[in-house]
Design a protein around this motif. Sequence first.
Motif, PDB file in Angstrom:
ATOM      1  N   ARG A   1       0.861  -1.189   0.000  1.00 26.94           N
ATOM      2  CA  ARG A   1       0.000   0.000   0.000  1.00 26.94           C
ATOM      3  C   ARG A   1       0.892   1.232   0.000  1.00 26.94           C
ATOM      4  N   PHE A   2       0.543   2.219  -0.833  1.00 31.43           N
ATOM      5  CA  PHE A   2       1.326   3.443  -0.945  1.00 31.43           C
ATOM      6  C   PHE A   2       0.436   4.647  -0.720  1.00 31.43           C
ATOM      7  N   GLY A   3       1.046   5.718  -0.245  1.00 36.57           N
ATOM      8  CA  GLY A   3       0.302   6.958  -0.061  1.00 36.57           C
ATOM      9  C   GLY A   3       1.207   8.164  -0.251  1.00 36.57           C
ATOM     10  N   ILE A   4       0.817   9.072  -1.137  1.00 32.39           N
ATOM     11  CA  ILE A   4       1.529  10.340  -1.309  1.00 32.39           C
ATOM     12  C   ILE A   4       0.509  11.455  -1.140  1.00 32.39           C
ATOM     13  N   GLN A   5       0.735  12.276  -0.141  1.00 33.87           N
ATOM     14  CA  GLN A   5      -0.179  13.370   0.181  1.00 33.87           C
ATOM     15  C   GLN A   5       0.403  14.687  -0.313  1.00 33.87           C
ATOM     16  N   PHE A   6      -0.404  15.445  -1.055  1.00 30.89           N
ATOM     17  CA  PHE A   6      -0.009  16.774  -1.515  1.00 30.89           C
ATOM     18  C   PHE A   6      -0.785  17.817  -0.720  1.00 30.89           C
ATOM     19  N   ASP A   7      -0.140  18.942  -0.402  1.00 30.79           N
ATOM     20  CA  ASP A   7      -0.878  20.005   0.266  1.00 30.79           C
ATOM     21  C   ASP A   7      -1.622  20.838  -0.778  1.00 30.79           C
ATOM     22  N   ARG A   8      -2.290  21.887  -0.328  1.00 28.12           N
ATOM     23  CA  ARG A   8      -3.124  22.675  -1.244  1.00 28.12           C
ATOM     24  C   ARG A   8      -2.315  23.386  -2.313  1.00 28.12           C
TER      25      ARG A   8
ATOM     26  N   LEU B   1      -1.703   6.576   4.320  1.00 25.70           N
ATOM     27  CA  LEU B   1      -0.364   6.600   4.906  1.00 25.70           C
ATOM     28  C   LEU B   1       0.308   7.950   4.671  1.00 25.70           C
ATOM     29  N   GLY B   2       0.089   8.528   3.490  1.00 22.20           N
ATOM     30  CA  GLY B   2       0.661   9.837   3.201  1.00 22.20           C
ATOM     31  C   GLY B   2       0.133  10.895   4.149  1.00 22.20           C
ATOM     32  N   ALA B   3      -1.170  10.861   4.440  1.00 21.96           N
ATOM     33  CA  ALA B   3      -1.765  11.836   5.356  1.00 21.96           C
ATOM     34  C   ALA B   3      -1.243  11.633   6.772  1.00 21.96           C
ATOM     35  N   TRP B   4      -1.093  10.388   7.185  1.00 23.48           N
ATOM     36  CA  TRP B   4      -0.572  10.074   8.528  1.00 23.48           C
ATOM     37  C   TRP B   4       0.818  10.682   8.709  1.00 23.48           C
ATOM     38  N   LEU B   5       1.677  10.479   7.735  1.00 19.04           N
ATOM     39  CA  LEU B   5       3.044  10.986   7.821  1.00 19.04           C
ATOM     40  C   LEU B   5       3.072  12.506   7.700  1.00 19.04           C
TER      41      LEU B   5
END
Length: 339
Positions: A203-210, A246-250
């Motif tokens: 599972r992968f997660g990449i979170q971008f901000d606004r 996972l991206g949001a968690w980190l």
Amino acid sequence: MTTRRTPPTFSGMTLAPLTDTEQLSHLESILPDDIRTFSLGTIDGPAGGELRGAIVNGTRMISQMRANHRLGIPETLVLGQAYLGAALIASTLKGEDRIVLSVQCEGPAEGFSVEARAIPSASGSRGGVGVRGRIFNDSIALDKPPESFDTAPLVGSGSITVVRHTAGIGHPFTGTTALHSGRLSQDLAVYYLESEQTHTAFRFGIQFDRAGRVAGAGGICLQAMPKALADTLDRAEERLAAMSSLGAWLAQGGDPENLIEHYFNLLGPTMLGNMTVAFDCSCSKAKIGAFLASADRNFLAEMVEHGPWPIETVCHNCGSVYAFGREELEGMFARGSPA
């Protein structure tokens, strides 16, 4: 006064400067990049655990990768997941072992090639994992903004290949399977089942901000060990599917170890160790210079005569830019053997 941390590197590559003060402040506020390994196993399971796992926090790595390759959001999403996947696969490498994860596809991303290698520490023990690589189309043209962070429309159909280079063994192991979804987590799971006959989940997660900055980037993998109980595998996959982004968690400063404890607390999680992970390439100006010096004499003479100055070369694996002045090129030409 807060000290800004520079992403660690192991080689002579050059890093594009991260100049966005908000990005730098955010990266300073969250935990450093690393890979943590763990095992899961119930009381009734075999000794040593039933699943082995690894979780990677790669927010700095992906941010630096994006800066060096000068990527937009779609390209960062595809290549960033590939970096995270390669880092997880490499978490079991030893010595000078390395793996290459590549995808050939018909979607607008056109594919990617990413290499992860084991990096020993100064004492010779396991130091970490270095990751480099490129997306084949680094400027994806979209008819309209994407409606989600689903990579399937960007990847499409094609094939996925994993090549394992083990130090001391002349022939690498290569496995290839067809892409089934265009989503790396699912396609890697199918690859492991079909090519290596091992139940594995990613599972992968990449979170971008606004503003489109990388705020959090991570991945997790679980792999069945011999004699793992079927019920344990089912429960582990259920918990993995239930995991929040996972991206949001980190991005929120979460600790990967706390995440493992939270979601897998009923499956006997045991943390085993951690290692550094970084955007890293073995290139250097000296290596690129040696390559230029060995080039065709006529080609070298043309560069010496016409420039333009300085001559700039770019490493396609990491985007490092190396500049050579006219005197440097003249010296290479003078030291070369006659044609």
